[in-house]
Scaffold this motif. Sequence first.
Motif, PDB file in Angstrom:
ATOM      1  N   UNK A   1      34.476  30.937  57.141  1.00 58.79           N
ATOM      2  CA  UNK A   1      33.022  30.896  57.236  1.00 58.79           C
ATOM      3  C   UNK A   1      32.413  32.290  57.237  1.00 58.79           C
ATOM      4  N   UNK A   2      33.221  33.310  57.494  1.00 55.55           N
ATOM      5  CA  UNK A   2      32.735  34.694  57.503  1.00 55.55           C
ATOM      6  C   UNK A   2      33.202  35.472  56.278  1.00 55.55           C
ATOM      7  N   UNK A   3      33.830  34.791  55.336  1.00 55.37           N
ATOM      8  CA  UNK A   3      34.422  35.470  54.181  1.00 55.37           C
ATOM      9  C   UNK A   3      33.660  35.118  52.911  1.00 55.37           C
ATOM     10  N   UNK A   4      32.812  36.017  52.412  1.00 50.45           N
ATOM     11  CA  UNK A   4      32.110  35.741  51.151  1.00 50.45           C
ATOM     12  C   UNK A   4      33.102  35.458  50.029  1.00 50.45           C
ATOM     13  N   UNK A   5      32.826  34.431  49.262  1.00 50.41           N
ATOM     14  CA  UNK A   5      33.770  33.999  48.232  1.00 50.41           C
ATOM     15  C   UNK A   5      33.983  35.056  47.157  1.00 50.41           C
TER      16      UNK A   5
ATOM     17  N   UNK B   1      38.527  40.923  54.803  1.00 47.67           N
ATOM     18  CA  UNK B   1      37.832  40.494  53.590  1.00 47.67           C
ATOM     19  C   UNK B   1      36.565  39.692  53.944  1.00 47.67           C
ATOM     20  N   UNK B   2      35.852  40.169  54.931  1.00 46.10           N
ATOM     21  CA  UNK B   2      34.637  39.485  55.365  1.00 46.10           C
ATOM     22  C   UNK B   2      33.405  40.196  54.807  1.00 46.10           C
ATOM     23  N   UNK B   3      32.241  39.944  55.408  1.00 43.83           N
ATOM     24  CA  UNK B   3      30.995  40.510  54.888  1.00 43.83           C
ATOM     25  C   UNK B   3      30.970  42.030  54.921  1.00 43.83           C
ATOM     26  N   UNK B   4      31.834  42.644  55.735  1.00 46.86           N
ATOM     27  CA  UNK B   4      31.854  44.110  55.767  1.00 46.86           C
ATOM     28  C   UNK B   4      32.289  44.703  54.431  1.00 46.86           C
ATOM     29  N   UNK B   5      32.938  43.903  53.582  1.00 43.04           N
ATOM     30  CA  UNK B   5      33.370  44.398  52.264  1.00 43.04           C
ATOM     31  C   UNK B   5      32.189  44.689  51.349  1.00 43.04           C
ATOM     32  N   UNK B   6      30.995  44.224  51.691  1.00 45.40           N
ATOM     33  CA  UNK B   6      29.807  44.581  50.907  1.00 45.40           C
ATOM     34  C   UNK B   6      29.565  46.083  50.932  1.00 45.40           C
ATOM     35  N   UNK B   7      30.124  46.776  51.916  1.00 44.95           N
ATOM     36  CA  UNK B   7      29.978  48.229  51.984  1.00 44.95           C
ATOM     37  C   UNK B   7      30.577  48.915  50.765  1.00 44.95           C
ATOM     38  N   UNK B   8      31.511  48.260  50.083  1.00 44.30           N
ATOM     39  CA  UNK B   8      32.155  48.874  48.924  1.00 44.30           C
ATOM     40  C   UNK B   8      31.413  48.615  47.625  1.00 44.30           C
ATOM     41  N   UNK B   9      30.331  47.825  47.668  1.00 44.43           N
ATOM     42  CA  UNK B   9      29.564  47.565  46.446  1.00 44.43           C
ATOM     43  C   UNK B   9      29.048  48.882  45.873  1.00 44.43           C
TER      44      UNK B   9
END
Length: 422
Positions: free
Chosen positions: A160-164, A373-381
Amino acid sequence: MIAVVGAGITGLALAHELARRGAEFLVLEAAPRPGGTIRSTRAGGTVLELGPQRVRLTPAVRQLVHELGLERELAVAPPGLPLLVCAGGRLHTVPADLAGLARTRLLSWHGKLRLLAEPLTAGLRPEETAAAYFERKAGRQAYRRVLGPLYGGIYAGDPARMPARFALAPALRELGVRRSLLAAWLRRAGPRGALPPACSFREGLATLADTLCRRHADRIRLATPARGLRRAGARLAVETDAGPVEADHVVLTVPADAAATLLAELAPDLARRLARLTYNPVAIVHLRSDVDLRGLGYQVAFGEPLETRGVTFHGATFGRTGLYTAFLGGAQNPELAAAPDDVLARTAEAEFERVTGHGARALHVTRTRVPAWDASWAALDGAAPPPGVHLAASYESRPGIPGRLARARELADRLAGPERAG
């Protein structure tokens, strides 16, 4: 010249691939031993894995075993061992085909019918979470009892915390899922689509790391931590206590926080982004029991009143009679992994008996962590390393030993060209 920071499996595999291509390289490892999260030890005469418990014998793994001359050390699990799920207070076999789906009590008839309607649902929506995807595709029951525990177990995570769009989308592509999960599962059910068998080595997975290290020992420096990374004219310099190591390319195979520290001066924006990535803490408790259960192990369905997230069976797989490994903590209860060893041991013992009906005693307690691999991975966008610097670790590409071997080969091709004949 290529400098590789980190002698975990990625760095060691990259060293092997670079050597095959005749490239000049040097591997720097802070620890006195190679392997990173791959650690094996013995307790009471039994091999214990303190990190990954097994690996799939994919063609790439089999090839590496052959190249290293480790065939006699290989331990391969018997075919047909089931994977289990604890749901409703008892163990159920995860169906391997439609006949198994019809027989199983893991899902109600309503849950089965909802799952069979999955091919009629739309494919992945990148904006949804992994949980939303699985529940939309297969129904709530199949998600909570099968798909969620199995997928979440890979990352010790909460779907539920892992963007697909992060970990799930690449995994689906690799499994050949275009629209339907069920269709891909049925393809896997046939002999041609069956997963490679699980494997390890007689003295544990560390055999692979240790052998790779010995094979390339002249170009691997253990107990040599990298302290920083800077420009040195047209080249890069990795700072160490013994002096700088200059290179044309630097590959960082270390965890995200360690990479952030090394890049703080050279690439401060990327360093800040990497420092935001979260890891799930996991406690690993090795258990000894008089019972020998058949199977690869079990995951725990969501909603069960248990702290254990999963248990691996070592007797049925690799002949380590009566040995089990329980995993606790992860994204669903990260604080638990920091509990005292005796608390973790008692919890694992009690819950193993509750699920299996058999007593167990703890042999060893350790801890590890897994990229969330949760929402914090958006930092790498939109992030990119500076020229000459390459990131190669389980937080930026597929986790697991086969995934790390594939990443090493891909990077070696890019940095040193195709493998040389002979």
